[in-house]
Design an enzyme around this catalytic site. Structure first.
Site, short mmCIF file in Angstrom:
data_model
loop_
_atom_site.label_atom_id
_atom_site.label_comp_id
_atom_site.label_asym_id
_atom_site.label_seq_id
_atom_site.Cartn_x
_atom_site.Cartn_y
_atom_site.Cartn_z
N GLU A 1 18.50 54.97 39.24
CA GLU A 1 18.87 56.14 40.03
C GLU A 1 17.69 57.08 40.17
O GLU A 1 17.04 57.42 39.20
CB GLU A 1 20.07 56.86 39.37
CG GLU A 1 20.40 58.21 39.95
CD GLU A 1 20.66 58.20 41.46
OE1 GLU A 1 21.39 57.31 41.94
OE2 GLU A 1 20.10 59.07 42.17
N SER B 1 33.81 63.87 51.11
CA SER B 1 35.04 64.65 51.32
C SER B 1 36.17 64.22 50.39
O SER B 1 37.17 64.93 50.27
CB SER B 1 35.56 64.50 52.75
OG SER B 1 34.59 64.87 53.67
N ILE C 1 38.22 61.51 50.67
CA ILE C 1 39.41 60.99 51.36
C ILE C 1 39.52 59.49 51.12
O ILE C 1 38.54 58.76 51.25
CB ILE C 1 39.30 61.20 52.89
CG1 ILE C 1 38.99 62.64 53.24
CG2 ILE C 1 40.56 60.69 53.60
CD1 ILE C 1 40.10 63.57 52.95
N HIS D 1 40.84 56.74 53.08
CA HIS D 1 41.25 56.62 54.48
C HIS D 1 42.37 55.60 54.67
O HIS D 1 42.61 54.75 53.82
CB HIS D 1 40.04 56.27 55.34
CG HIS D 1 39.11 57.44 55.51
ND1 HIS D 1 39.41 58.51 56.31
CD2 HIS D 1 37.90 57.71 54.94
CE1 HIS D 1 38.42 59.40 56.25
NE2 HIS D 1 37.49 58.94 55.42
N VAL E 1 12.30 54.35 43.03
CA VAL E 1 11.59 53.11 43.30
C VAL E 1 10.40 53.40 44.23
O VAL E 1 10.55 54.00 45.29
CB VAL E 1 12.52 52.07 43.95
CG1 VAL E 1 11.72 50.85 44.40
CG2 VAL E 1 13.60 51.67 42.96
N LYS F 1 35.34 61.62 62.47
CA LYS F 1 36.79 61.66 62.36
C LYS F 1 37.29 63.08 62.53
O LYS F 1 38.47 63.35 62.39
CB LYS F 1 37.21 61.07 61.02
CG LYS F 1 36.80 59.61 60.88
CD LYS F 1 37.30 59.00 59.57
CE LYS F 1 37.05 57.51 59.51
NZ LYS F 1 35.69 57.16 59.07
N ARG G 1 25.44 61.60 55.71
CA ARG G 1 25.94 60.23 55.78
C ARG G 1 24.78 59.32 56.17
O ARG G 1 24.05 59.65 57.10
CB ARG G 1 27.02 60.11 56.86
CG ARG G 1 28.17 61.11 56.74
CD ARG G 1 28.96 61.06 58.04
NE ARG G 1 30.09 61.98 58.08
CZ ARG G 1 30.00 63.25 58.47
NH1 ARG G 1 28.84 63.77 58.82
NH2 ARG G 1 31.08 64.00 58.52
N ILE H 1 26.24 52.74 54.31
CA ILE H 1 27.59 52.97 53.77
C ILE H 1 27.96 54.44 54.02
O ILE H 1 27.83 55.30 53.16
CB ILE H 1 27.68 52.63 52.27
CG1 ILE H 1 27.04 51.27 51.96
CG2 ILE H 1 29.14 52.65 51.81
CD1 ILE H 1 27.68 50.07 52.63
N CYS I 1 37.95 80.04 35.18
CA CYS I 1 38.59 79.80 36.47
C CYS I 1 39.27 78.42 36.50
O CYS I 1 40.37 78.29 37.00
CB CYS I 1 37.59 79.91 37.61
SG CYS I 1 36.70 81.47 37.64
#
Lengths: 421, 489
Positions: B32, B46, B48, B50, B173, B251, B312, B337, B404
């Site tokens: 990573e 987000s 979601i 889908h 990398v 979307k 994205r 992706i 909170c």
């Protein structure tokens, strides 16, 4: 089995308000517990190491920690119990009218605390960058002024080397001076309003004395830097809209936000306490009782004060009312609403009772050196006073005596601007 | 040593691939670039799950989305992340929009999605009372839902690590050489890793990684999405995910009841040049607010607690690119992706595993695997008796640090001990600092705990690794200028 404890009065929050209230209820022989999240009492005062506190309430000039210490001592001497490192997770009203709190603390684990009255004294939190949706990137080096104050004053950590302060609230101004005293440059204070949000004495002593520029009617329109802040873009406002073609860059590695305080009432709302949208605090009557019988509020959780001394006074006053309530001493008169009209942002309390001494607190919406505040009831002006100095940053406090509040009927306050500029 | 597989990128694609591979007798490593896992594209997702109706089944992304969607109950059972099938509503406010709704509904049916339901106004308002009553119609996809994307990725990585997958963070990398059927991978700071097979799950930088390995030339186009988060007390929080009628490139702007009780509005979809540009803008905030206020009642800028943006990674043809490289040996591409990548991720991991198998990686199942993570305690969700039991085990459980979100010291210590040593790492693992004060009260406390647990001095801690230092030194380190006047106010 979860242990349950019972007290006459539970105070939530051991800041200036909570400690002052607890001192009064405990001294009157009411069993009192004060619950606070921190390991030591005093709340935000503990990180306010500058002086200027206490002249009114303790009759001597104190630093924040000194004020906190004296207030805690007073509460403890009166017999109040302090429960520290403790968080109230839940509060509910029981069918018998008592109030039941669920409290977590590392010392005692899980406890239920039952009481006849609760005084809300949780104070407020700072508005932050996210609340304002200030555009740009999200690097390290963006703090609320209070968070930076805590790092610097309580942990001895320097948050940066060169700062811009957004908003001219008092904490931001105090921090401007504090940063300079720590060797941190302060490039600017940026305020969207045409007047400063903080007290004049802080503008003079914290900005002017250090030659720190104050940009009124300006807004930060961009925060730059990917890993650590690298600068901000500032634009003048015209009719409230940033003039981006006139924006300019200020180099800095730190941005502090001092853009207002929000009373912390999530716990209050969860038990059904109705809030005043103009203050963010509970709607209360002149006994500081909220819409939920047995729950009272005082200090910054009720409305944001300018001086801590007024917080302590208000809390003492609320505590007196709690005692009267517990002793079953209800004032004779009926209640009626209190409203504000021109040039006033809010009034506390929102209902009052005739035949009872009452303190009213207001915030002005205008800057003026010639104004008259008047109170009207049943078509008659029942009280008025002239002011030579009105600023939104400073609270207006009016004490009316029982004999001035003889009648029932909606009471309306208005601030009339005079001819003089 | 030589790893059997090196996976480049510990976002949702890499993490899912690692989790799938960890069941077999092989040694894999996740590389990573950033200081913690899920710090790239996946962080700003987000969240979601889908419903399988947005894309035609001729695309790879639709096929993997549909399969992935069905795998989440089992994954949740095994890994324990917050996930809820809230259902999705696509809502139209005009007859023109209704024509698109019909097309989407039919696409969903053709894709084999079950339980889709066309809805008139009355049915929509019955399913979701927060909708603007001017809604004309729409459809309901009960199989859609919400998830905490980072919690999902953290648990995939944690499960993979429990099954012997290694993780190297801060490994960017920079170079790769082929030596005797093995890849020698070099990082920007001089570390080296050897591996037989490589999976390119490098998100926004998959094009660069592909080039470094001499594999296919392609370009990843970053497409920015800004999101705004509302307080958990916002009266706008709906029961279900609310979608508008989609446009060509996105979307649309949604109202999302997040799996942890807040409400999120967004995202935008705008192409940008810079792959590190996650800035937000005032214009987009206004745009998002205007969109969502038309769909759902009660949305107020007063309830905003934070905003953020993500990018994205988009291929030219808008589809996923998951394939064995035809140019570089033993190299699997898992690029492009974008949405619905999170939904598809369980199926992507499986697909990557199958590609490696087809390239000759032997897959022998391990005799012993940790197939379930022990449930994570979170004081805010525990019944009272369990709070008391946890307290007896360790009083740090009843010491609330983040007021909170009600996060205890014990949860923060757990995060740090699991390797999340940045302020953002702790925040995304525990939620401490994610609430309405945005860390105003708890940041200093969390920094103290990280410092105590790691031995790193407080002033050296970072927000998210690299140069994101939270402080510059200690009081007394800077020279104080003495040009102060003294005025009496």
């Amino acid at each position: 089995m979860i242990q349950e404890e019972t007290f006459d009065v539970t105070v939530i929050g051991a800041g200036a308000a909570g400690l002052a209230a607890a001192a009064v209820t405990a001294a009157a022989g009411k069993t009192t517990i004060v619950i606070d999240r921190e390991d030591r009492p005093g709340g935000i005062l503990r990180q306010c190491i500058h002086n200027g506190f206490g002249l009114r309430y303790f009759k001597e000039e104190l630093t924040g920690p000194e004020y906190a210490e004296q207030a805690a001592e007073k509460a403890e001497k009166a017999g109040a119990n302090l429960r520290l490192g403790a968080t109230v997770l839940d509060m509910k009203k029981e069918p018998d009218g008592t109030l039941l709190l669920l409290v977590l603390s590392p010392g005692d684990g899980v406890r239920k605390i039952r009481s006849l009255a609760v005084i809300l004294a949780m104070g407020c939190r700072e508005r932050n960058r996210g609340n304002l949706a200030i555009p740009g990137s999200r690097p390290a080096g963006v703090f609320t002024a209070g968070a930076a104050q805590k790092l610097l004053n309580m942990e001895g950590i320097l948050p940066g080397k060169k700062a811009v302060i957004v908003g001219s609230g008092d904490i931001g101004l105090i921090m401007a001076r504090r940063l300079r005293w720590s060797g941190i440059k302060v490039e600017a204070v940026v305020e969207i309003m045409p007047y400063p949000a903080g007290l004049t004495r802080n503008i003079v002593q914290c900005l002017n004395d250090f030659g720190i520029p104050l940009y009124l009617e300006h807004s930060v329109v961009n925060i730059l830097g990917r890993e650590r802040v690298e600068g901000v873009e500032v634009a003048p406002l015209k009719d409230g809209i940033p003039q981006t073609e006139r924006k300019f860059h200020i180099d800095c590695d730190t941005v502090l936000f001092s853009v207002g305080l929000i009373p912390e009432n999530e716990l209050s709302s969860s038990v059904g306490v109705a809030l005043n949208p103009s203050t963010g605090g509970p709607l209360v009557d002149s006994g500081y009782e909220t819409g939920v019988p047995g729950i009272f509020a005082a200090g910054n959780v009720l409305h944001v004060h300018d001086l801590v001394d007024f917080v302590s006074e208000e809390a003492e006053h609320a505590a007196q009312m709690v005692i009267r309530r517990l002793n079953g001493e209800t004032a004779p008169g009926g209640t009626f609403p209190v409203k504000v009209e021109s040039n006033l942002k809010y009034v506390v309390p929102n209902r009052c009772r005739n035949g009872q001494d009452t303190r009213f607190a207001f915030r002005s919406l205008i800057v003026t050196n010639d104004a008259e505040l008047e109170a009207e009831q049943n078509g008659k002006i029942i009280w008025k006073r002239h002011y030579n100095y009105i600023r939104p940053a400073e609270m207006i406090i009016v004490d009316l005596k029982a004999e001035q509040l003889k009648e029932e009927g909606e009471l309306t306050f208005r601030l009339k601007k005079g001819e003089k500029i | 040593m030589t790893y059997d597989v090196a996976i480049i990128g510990a976002g949702v694609t890499g993490a899912s691939s690692a989790w799938h591979l960890s069941r077999y007798q092989l040694k894999a490593v996740l590389l990573e670039r950033w200081a913690d896992v899920c710090f790239g594209v996946s962080k700003a997702n987000s969240g979601i799950i889908h419903g399988g109706f947005h894309h035609p089944v001729s695309t790879l992304k639709a096929r993997l989305e549909i399969r992935g969607n069905l795998m989440f109950e089992r994954l949740q059972h095994e890994l324990g992340f917050p996930f809820k099938r809230t259902g999705i509503l696509v809502v139209a406010f005009s007859e023109e929009e209704m024509s698109t709704v019909h097309k989407l509904y039919e696409q969903g049916i053709r894709n084999g999605v079950r339980d889709l339901e066309m809805c008139g106004r009355d049915r929509l308002l019955q399913l979701e009372e927060k909708l603007n009553p001017e809604v004309v119609g729409g459809f309901f996809a009960p199989g859609g839902g919400t998830i905490e994307p980072y919690r999902y990725v953290f648990s995939l990585v944690e499960a993979a690590r429990r099954n012997d997958v290694d993780l190297k963070c801060n490994f960017e990398v920079a170079g790769a050489d082929r030596q005797e059927n093995t890849w020698l991978i070099r990082s920007a700071n001089g570390e080296e890793v050897r591996a037989r097979y490589v999976v390119n799950a490098a998100g926004l930088f998959a094009d660069r990684v592909s080039r470094i390995f001499g594999a296919e030339e392609f370009t990843i186009h970053p497409r920015k999405g800004e999101e705004y988060l509302l307080d958990r007390n916002s009266p706008a929080r709906p029961q279900r995910v609310i979608f508008p009628v989609p446009t060509e490139h996105s979307k649309g702007v949604l109202v999302i009841p997040t799996a942890e009780g807040t409400t999120m509005i967004g995202p935008t979809a705008d192409p940008v040049e810079n792959k590190l540009d996650t800035t937000t803008s005032a214009d987009n905030m206004k745009r998002i607010l205007a969109h969502v206020r038309n769909m759902v009642n009660g949305i107020s800028p007063r309830d905003l607690i934070t905003s953020f943006a993500g990018l994205r990674p988009v291929m030219d043809n808008e589809d996923f690119y998951i394939a064995l490289s035809e140019k570089a040996p033993d190299f699997v591409q898992a690029a492009g992706i974008q949405s619905p990548g999170l939904t598809a991720s369980p199926a992507i991991g499986e697909y990557v595993k199958e590609l490696l198998k087809s390239a000759g990686l032997p897959l022998l199942e391990k005799v012993h695997i940790v197939s379930e993570l022990a449930p994570r305690h979170e004081i805010r969700h525990e019944p009272i008796e369990e709070m008391e039991r946890l307290h007896r085990e360790d009083p740090a459980w009843t010491h609330i640090i983040c007021r909170c979100e009600k996060i205890s010291e014990a949860e923060i210590v757990e995060a740090v001990r699991k390797g999340h040593t940045t302020l953002d790492g702790v925040k995304f693992y525990t939620r401490a600092g994610m609430g309405r004060c945005q860390g105003g009260f708890c940041s200093a406390k969390i920094m103290k705990i990280i410092s105590r647990e790691t031995g790193i001095p407080m002033e050296k801690l970072t927000k998210k690794g690299g140069k994101s230092r939270l402080a510059v030194g200690r009081l007394g380190d800077l020279k104080v200028e003495t040009n102060q006047k003294t005025s009496e106010a």
